[in-house]
Enzyme design. Structure first.
Site, short mmCIF file in Angstrom:
data_model
loop_
_atom_site.label_atom_id
_atom_site.label_comp_id
_atom_site.label_asym_id
_atom_site.label_seq_id
_atom_site.Cartn_x
_atom_site.Cartn_y
_atom_site.Cartn_z
N ALA A 57 2.95 -4.86 3.55
CA ALA A 57 3.35 -4.98 2.17
C ALA A 57 3.32 -3.55 1.37
O ALA A 57 2.87 -2.65 1.80
CB ALA A 57 2.00 -6.20 1.58
N LYS A 58 3.83 -3.82 0.13
CA LYS A 58 3.60 -2.51 -0.68
C LYS A 58 4.35 -2.98 -2.15
O LYS A 58 5.04 -4.02 -2.10
CB LYS A 58 4.67 -1.37 -0.10
CG LYS A 58 4.23 -0.01 -0.73
CD LYS A 58 2.98 0.32 -0.27
CE LYS A 58 3.13 1.99 0.05
NZ LYS A 58 1.91 2.18 1.08
#
Ligand code: NAD
Length: 430
Positions: free
Chosen positions: A120-121
């Site tokens: 994720a980011k």
């Protein structure tokens, strides 16, 4: 801070893909790895896209009483092996596509380390320097609230990144915990140890770079005591790597910050050079010959560690790199064009998703400590990090030897093999 976007470099005349977006790079590496593996093409196609991207509006009261609305993102790429994991940045260039690309990188990085996480980011489009501490705290708390339904210790676990730090994670954890009605330290990593952060987390990416550099030298029968090293960037990653390598017997002949490099062919005393956190941009004020940053990359040394920003080794200068080994401390320091040139010249490039993965690995240790409500000693963290790094190194080395591919391709093959197998075993619901 745990990662930076790729730096813009003027490379006119290069093919359009020479300056890589994070998403283009992530997809290209996926295709390259898939060509070596018997993975269902539908799974590969699925992995070219994020599972979800959340876009939120984050209203914040400024100190003068006015209201300003910021835009935030959280891209969640793939959770087949466990909860999503990745940084949150406060930076003016945060955007949807970059968040997706970096979330894909995190999926490969977690899988190559065999961590039970997916990538994720995200972040908020804001220049954090334009905010007071109070404004930053209100922004963080409201951002945590906007993401509350899609994050959590078993769902998605953010961490610090550019423009965010242990204090930001403390506010984030507090905001989440207040709404949950209980203390939930495992919702973020990179916290201070007093509220469930891990010993050794800050040093971990630099430590993993040093461990992998030592492994690469051993693999090439090069004793560290006869190895010279140049390190670009003297922040968290570069300085910790340089200092550990010097402790272990290597000769660090050059280090740099944004202003330039200092060079001493007899070796620098890395502990007497202040890091970015100790005294920002003071490297060129130390004793030694001052060189431009570009010249550091072309020094006649055994190992070069680019540990500052992305896209610094390009098709233009890759032919001038004289080191035998490049260890990627920064994210994405070597462009695709440079990779080809270095590969043809027989230069070993140890990729970022392996070399600097100590950060996310100790984040995993932090999460385990939070879930179990039991903290580990620094010694245990460092021992377990070393074990995990060497396990990942061995897995990648096996692919290099079995398939005759580059270390980068081998790392992506290890990652995709694990992710593909997990998707194959779980199948598609419903
Ligand atoms: P930092 O801010 O602590 O230090 C960055 C250093 O690079 C400073 O010395 C700065 O002066 C120097 N620098 C900045 N621009 C430069 C330029 N154009 N040329 C040469 N030097 C320059 O950053 P950091 O946390 O050490 O991160 C460095 C790199 O490592 C980034 O690419 C980041 O994405 C990556 N990374 C960091 C972590 C982490 O947890 N810290 C984890 C994984 C990857």
């Amino acid at each position: 801070m745990s990662s930076k976007p790729t730096q813009s470099v003027d490379e006119q005349g290069k093919p359009p893909d020479e300056l890589d977006s994070a998403m283009a790079t992530a997809r290209r590496q996926l295709d390259r790895a898939a060509a070596h593996l018997d993975v269902d093409p539908n799974i590969v196609e699925r992995l070219k896209h994020p599972a979800q991207v959340h876009e939120v509006a984050v209203p914040v009261e400024r100190d003068d009483g006015t209201l300003e609305t910021f835009i935030g993102y959280r891209a969640q790429h793939d959770s087949v092996r466990g909860p999503y994991k990745g940084g949150l940045r406060f930076h003016p260039e945060v955007n949807r596509e970059e968040s997706i690309g970096l979330s894909m990188w995190m999926t490969w990085k977690c899988a190559v380390m065999d961590l039970p996480f997916g990538g994720a980011k995200g972040g908020v489009v804001v220049d954090p320097k334009s905010l007071s501490d109070g404004e930053k705290e209100r922004l963080t708390r409201r951002f945590a609230q906007e993401l509350r339904d899609v994050i959590g210790p078993h769902t998605d676990i953010p961490a610090p990144d550019m423009g965010t730090d242990a204090q930001t994670m403390s506010w984030f954890m507090d905001a989440y915990s207040m709404q949950e009605g209980e203390t939930v330290p495992g919702v973020v990593t990179g916290k201070p140890p007093v509220i469930g952060g891990s010993e050794g987390r800050e040093e971990a990416p630099g430590r993993s770079v040093a461990i992998v550099t030592r492994a690469a030298c051993e693999y090439e029968d090069r004793p560290l005591s006869e190895t010279t090293v140049a390190v670009q960037g003297y922040g968290s990653v570069g300085a910790n790597a340089a200092r550990l390598l010097e402790d272990w017997g290597a000769t660090v002949v050059a280090v740099s910050d944004v202003n330039g490099a200092i060079y001493d062919p007899d070796g620098l005393e890395t502990r007497s050079i202040p890091t970015h956190a100790e005294e920002p941009e003071a490297v060129t004020e130390q004793d030694g010959e001052v060189l431009p940053n570009e010249a550091l990359l072309e020094l006649d040394v055994d190992v070069v560690i680019p540990a500052a920003v992305g896209n610094v080794i390009t098709a233009d200068n890759a032919g001038d790199v004289r080191a035998d080994i490049v260890v990627e401390g920064a994210n994405g320091p070597t462009t695709v064009g440079a990779d080809t040139v270095l590969d043809e010249r027989g230069v070993t490039v140890i990729p970022d998703i392996l070399a600097n993965a100590g950060g996310v690995t100790v984040s995993y240790f932090e999460w385990l400590q939070d879930i179990n409500r039991r903290s580990w000693s620094l010694e245990r963290v460092n021992d377990e990090l070393e074990t995990e790094m060497l396990k990942a190194w061995d897995a990648v080395r096996s692919e290099v030897e079995a398939r005759g591919v580059s270390w980068r391709d081998a790392a992506y093959i290890v990652a995709l093999d694990r992710i593909g197998a997990a998707h194959g075993a779980r199948g598609v619901w419903p």
